[in-house]
Design an enzyme around this catalytic site. Structure first.
Site, PDB file in Angstrom:
ATOM      1  CE  LYS A  71      -2.605   1.503   3.579  1.00  0.00           C
ATOM      2  NZ  LYS A  71      -3.784   1.631   4.468  1.00  0.00           N
ATOM      3  NE  ARG A 114      -6.192  -1.356   6.647  1.00  0.00           N
ATOM      4  CZ  ARG A 114      -5.471  -0.553   7.400  1.00  0.00           C
ATOM      5  NH1 ARG A 114      -5.898  -0.173   8.617  1.00  0.00           N
ATOM      6  NH2 ARG A 114      -4.301  -0.098   6.968  1.00  0.00           N
ATOM      7  CD  GLN A 142     -11.588   4.608   9.935  1.00  0.00           C
ATOM      8  OE1 GLN A 142     -12.291   3.767  10.494  1.00  0.00           O
ATOM      9  NE2 GLN A 142     -10.880   4.319   8.855  1.00  0.00           N
ATOM     10  N   GLY A 223      -7.518   6.398  16.344  1.00  0.00           N
ATOM     11  CA  GLY A 223      -7.240   7.619  15.605  1.00  0.00           C
ATOM     12  C   GLY A 223      -5.779   7.908  15.355  1.00  0.00           C
TER      13      GLY A 223
END
Length: 317
Positions: A71, A114, A142, A223
């Site tokens: 990624k 994910r 999120q 976070g």
């Protein structure tokens, strides 16, 4: 010789084809494999491009004879809203037989889904079976994905949402009427009432304090994904049974853990297990209904690759 074309999954294709139940399943399998040593990944590398601008790479392999890839992602602060950050990039997937690149997927959308799926996996393993009240701390992207994933593993009767902006929290709550979600202004009171708490902020200083929690609470720290920003105080870290997604990554980049360790409140042994160890049954997760449990999420290449591999294989079928 005919060359196979790359399969491309843009953000819309990821959203349409990567369901939360499927992602929870593949992420659970990936984390079990990571702790069992059958997958491989390197610690993420990050290059600073100036204030609020980072480029990161996360390579990994799902197995010796399985998909592998990386990624590549940029994390840039919004110049108009410095507290907001976008994660833009690509997941590049290779097949194991000839080493051909076979798929490219939108990394931002995969990361959103994910990450929430991984939180759901950890919550299922660590929260009390009778957990009924969920508290979401944060109102960004999120928060949305966690509100979709967490109710799949527990039947929450109350869903509380807190944000720095009460209006944003209220707007988010109205998006989930089926959960009877409600915005709250008093975070200490909401934390005391919650059985499961997810911190999903970009805060540089603690927004959640250990003294606010009731016994038996499960906390997901999501976070902060690198050294520096902390969402909870060191007292909470020290008080909880601390389980990481990856021990090596936590020792390198789990900000709240590193701050508590450097203050002399804990040491490396405070990380009692990886979530994969708990899922594999090698280390117990929650040891009592009174215990505070903590899951630290940093995110891993094997999660991204497992999600992308599921997308690719599903499209081939």
């Amino acid at each position: 010789m005919k060359r196979e074309q790359l399969t491309i999954f843009d953000s819309e294709a990821v959203r349409e084809n990567l369901s939360y139940p499927d992602c929870i399943r593949v992420v659970r399998d990936a984390m079990m494999a990571l702790s069992a040593g059958t997958t491989r990944q390197l610690l993420r590398t990050m290059i600073s491009l100036g204030s609020g601008r980072t480029f990161a790479q996360m390579p990994g392999a799902l197995g010796e004879r399985d998909m592998f890839g990386t990624k590549a992602i940029s994390v840039f602060a919004d110049p108009h809203s410095p507290g907001l950050r976008r994660h833009r990039g690509l997941v590049v997937l290779f097949e194991p037989d000839q080493g051909r690149p076979v798929a490219i997927a939108d990394a931002e959308e995969i990361t959103h889904i994910r990450t929430a799926a991984a939180t759901a996996v950890a919550t299922d393993a660590l929260a009390r079976p009778d957990a009924k009240t969920l508290l979401i701390v944060g109102t960004g992207g999120q928060a949305h994905t966690h509100l979709k994933a967490l109710p799949l593993i527990r039947d929450f009767k109350r869903v509380l949402i807190w944000g720095r902006s009460f209006d944003k929290a209220q707007a988010l709550a109205t998006d989930y009427p089926h959960l009877a979600a409600e915005a709250v202004a008093d975070l200490p009171l909401a934390a005391a009432q919650a059985d499961v708490i997810c911190t999903l902020t970009t805060s540089a200083t603690p927004v959640l304090l250990g003294e606010w929690l009731s016994r038996g609470t499960h906390v997901n720290l999501v976070g902060s994904s690198g050294p520096g920003r902390v969402e909870v105080d060191s007292a909470l870290v020290a008080a909880g049974r601390y389980i990481a997604d990856s021990r090596a990554s936590a020792l390198d980049a789990a900000a709240e853990f590193l701050v508590a360790r450097d203050a002399g409140l804990i040491d490396g042994d405070h990380i009692v297990a990886e979530i994969g160890d708990v899922l594999n049954g090698t280390v117990p997760g929650r040891c009592s209904d009174e215990e505070i449990t903590i899951y630290k999420s940093l995110g891993h290449a094997v999660q991204d690759l497992a999600a992308a591999a599921h997308l690719y294989r599903s499209s081939r079928r």
